[in-house]
Motif scaffolding. Structure first.
Motif, short mmCIF file in Angstrom:
data_model
loop_
_atom_site.label_atom_id
_atom_site.label_comp_id
_atom_site.label_asym_id
_atom_site.label_seq_id
_atom_site.Cartn_x
_atom_site.Cartn_y
_atom_site.Cartn_z
N HIS A 197 1.13 4.22 -3.02
CA HIS A 197 0.84 5.64 -2.81
C HIS A 197 2.09 6.51 -2.79
O HIS A 197 1.99 7.73 -2.59
CB HIS A 197 0.08 5.81 -1.48
CG HIS A 197 -1.29 5.21 -1.50
ND1 HIS A 197 -1.52 3.90 -1.18
CD2 HIS A 197 -2.50 5.74 -1.82
CE1 HIS A 197 -2.82 3.64 -1.29
NE2 HIS A 197 -3.43 4.73 -1.69
N LEU A 198 3.25 5.91 -3.02
CA LEU A 198 4.50 6.67 -2.97
C LEU A 198 4.55 7.84 -3.95
O LEU A 198 5.05 8.92 -3.59
CB LEU A 198 5.68 5.71 -3.24
CG LEU A 198 7.08 6.22 -2.89
CD1 LEU A 198 7.16 6.59 -1.41
CD2 LEU A 198 8.12 5.17 -3.23
N SER A 202 0.83 -1.20 0.00
CA SER A 202 0.00 0.00 0.00
C SER A 202 0.86 1.26 0.00
O SER A 202 0.58 2.23 -0.72
CB SER A 202 -0.93 0.00 1.22
OG SER A 202 -1.71 1.17 1.27
N GLY A 203 1.94 1.23 0.78
CA GLY A 203 2.84 2.37 0.82
C GLY A 203 3.52 2.63 -0.51
O GLY A 203 3.63 3.77 -0.96
#
Length: 231
Positions: free
Chosen positions: A53-54, A49-50
């Motif tokens: 969305h980076l 998820s990180g």
């Protein structure tokens, strides 16, 4: 406002082509990833998820430079794809790739929230009736999530239409090839006496964006009404 010049029509057409291509190619993986993040727990989910969305928190120039390192003609992916006739660096396809990468997190976020709002008991009820996971997804989950998918697609399209930093870093600003509306406006502001032409393109950009939003709002409302009737 006087009629659009051939150059302006070319810039608008290229911008729409880049934005539509970026959105179309983002939708299938975006929906799949959003469903995975919404419905499943697995090791590394937070990391995935990180990473997704980076691009939202990185400077767009950093994203564009990373794309250049990966997909440039001397990059590992670019060097591998070029013999197959797939070229991204300094080409409109590269502008579409940069726009897709920048808009992808917005698409995934909106679609994931839409999946989160669907009651899992509806899917479990279909399972008890013998529906396979694929049938449940196509006939129940996907239609119920349609308003969120439309909203995510609109966000991705809007981001692609206004993308600047990653695009100019990755594919530069080449007239007729990669110079979309934001790049054309920036180029005109760097030319003495180009302010009037830049303002004209700004007004055109606002008009195109408002038109796209109005169309998307109509599509979203229509989808929501159909989902409501189906429910």
């Amino acid at each position: 406002m006087t009629p659009l010049s051939p150059e302006e029509l070319q810039i608008i057409g290229l911008s729409l082509k880049v934005a539509l291509t970026a959105t179309a190619f983002s939708l299938p993986p975006g929906i799949a990833l959003a469903y995975l993040l919404s419905r499943h727990n697995f090791p590394g989910k937070a990391l995935l998820s990180g990473l997704t969305h980076l691009p939202l928190i990185l400077p767009p120039v950093v994203t564009g430079y990373a794309l250049l390192l990966l997909f440039g003609r001397s990059g590992p992916l670019g060097n591998w794809l070029e013999p197959m006739g797939i070229v991204f660096a300094f080409d409109w396809t590269g502008a579409a790739l940069a726009a897709a990468v920048m808009g992808f997190p917005l698409l995934v976020r909106a679609v994931s929230l839409s999946f989160d709002m669907i009651d899992p008991r509806i899917e479990r009820a279909a399972e008890t009736l013998g529906a396979t996971p694929f049938i449940r997804f196509v006939t129940i989950t996907l239609p119920l999530a349609l308003p969120g998918i439309v909203a995510g697609a609109v966000l991705a399209f809007a981001k692609a239409l206004g993308e600047f930093g990653a695009t100019i870093t990755f594919v530069s600003s080449i007239p007729g090839e990669t110079r979309t509306l934001p790049l054309a406006i920036y180029s005109l502001t760097q030319v003495p006496g180009g302010e009037a032409a830049a303002l004209r393109l700004v007004l055109i950009s606002v008009g195109v964006s408002i038109g796209a939003l109005l169309v998307s709002e109509w599509v979203a409302r229509t989808a929501a009404r159909r989902v409501g009737r189906a429910a």
